[in-house]
Design a protein around this motif. Structure first.
Motif, PDB file in Angstrom:
ATOM      1  N   SER A   1       0.833  -1.208   0.000  1.00 59.40           N
ATOM      2  CA  SER A   1       0.000   0.000   0.000  1.00 59.40           C
ATOM      3  C   SER A   1       0.863   1.252   0.000  1.00 59.40           C
ATOM      4  O   SER A   1       0.533   2.241  -0.661  1.00 59.40           O
ATOM      5  N   ASN A   2       1.995   1.223   0.704  1.00 60.39           N
ATOM      6  CA  ASN A   2       2.911   2.368   0.676  1.00 60.39           C
ATOM      7  C   ASN A   2       3.505   2.569  -0.717  1.00 60.39           C
ATOM      8  O   ASN A   2       3.629   3.702  -1.189  1.00 60.39           O
ATOM      9  N   ALA A   3       3.878   1.471  -1.369  1.00 59.63           N
ATOM     10  CA  ALA A   3       4.455   1.561  -2.714  1.00 59.63           C
ATOM     11  C   ALA A   3       3.431   2.113  -3.702  1.00 59.63           C
ATOM     12  O   ALA A   3       3.758   2.966  -4.532  1.00 59.63           O
ATOM     13  N   ILE A   4       2.195   1.653  -3.620  1.00 59.88           N
ATOM     14  CA  ILE A   4       1.143   2.138  -4.510  1.00 59.88           C
ATOM     15  C   ILE A   4       0.902   3.616  -4.286  1.00 59.88           C
ATOM     16  O   ILE A   4       0.772   4.392  -5.236  1.00 59.88           O
ATOM     17  N   ALA A   5       0.854   4.032  -3.034  1.00 63.57           N
ATOM     18  CA  ALA A   5       0.654   5.447  -2.728  1.00 63.57           C
ATOM     19  C   ALA A   5       1.794   6.289  -3.293  1.00 63.57           C
ATOM     20  O   ALA A   5       1.565   7.369  -3.862  1.00 63.57           O
ATOM     21  N   GLN A   6       3.014   5.807  -3.166  1.00 58.18           N
ATOM     22  CA  GLN A   6       4.171   6.550  -3.678  1.00 58.18           C
ATOM     23  C   GLN A   6       4.121   6.625  -5.205  1.00 58.18           C
ATOM     24  O   GLN A   6       4.402   7.677  -5.786  1.00 58.18           O
ATOM     25  N   ILE A   7       3.734   5.550  -5.863  1.00 57.35           N
ATOM     26  CA  ILE A   7       3.623   5.548  -7.320  1.00 57.35           C
ATOM     27  C   ILE A   7       2.558   6.537  -7.772  1.00 57.35           C
ATOM     28  O   ILE A   7       2.775   7.315  -8.709  1.00 57.35           O
ATOM     29  N   LYS A   8       1.399   6.517  -7.111  1.00 59.61           N
ATOM     30  CA  LYS A   8       0.318   7.442  -7.468  1.00 59.61           C
ATOM     31  C   LYS A   8       0.760   8.890  -7.291  1.00 59.61           C
ATOM     32  O   LYS A   8       0.463   9.748  -8.120  1.00 59.61           O
TER      33      LYS A   8
END
Length: 96
Positions: A27-34
């Motif tokens: 979830s942290n990686a997805i948030a950073q990508i977004k």
């Protein structure tokens, strides 16, 4: 020394903890990508994630090439042949 059951319980606990950590990191990686995509105005199309079909364009159906003289059923000649087609003599079913 630990027993077999104790080791199995420890394995289950560690697997559960690992799955929780994975979910959190994901979830942290997805948030950073977004966030990065928004910051630079990157779209999914820029990354190559687009539909192969053109937007809104639909292929026109093919004209029938074969007709069943008994039922009037037609076939375009593409895809799996219907059961009424004689694989040895398709010419007798051709639409002229």
């Amino acid at each position: 020394m630990a027993t077999y059951k104790q080791l199995q319980d420890q394995i289950k606990q560690l697997q559960h903890e690992a799955e929780e950590l994975r979910k959190n990191e994901l979830s942290n990686a997805i948030a950073q990508i977004k966030m990065t995509m928004a910051e630079y105005g990157i779209t999914l199309a820029d990354l190559g994630f687009t539909n192969k079909k053109k937007n809104g364009q639909v292929r026109a159906p093919l004209a029938p090439k074969y007709r069943n003289p008994v039922t009037g059923e037609t076939w375009s000649g593409r895809g799996k042949a219907p059961k009424w087609i004689d694989p040895n003599n398709r010419e007798k079913f051709l639409i002229k």
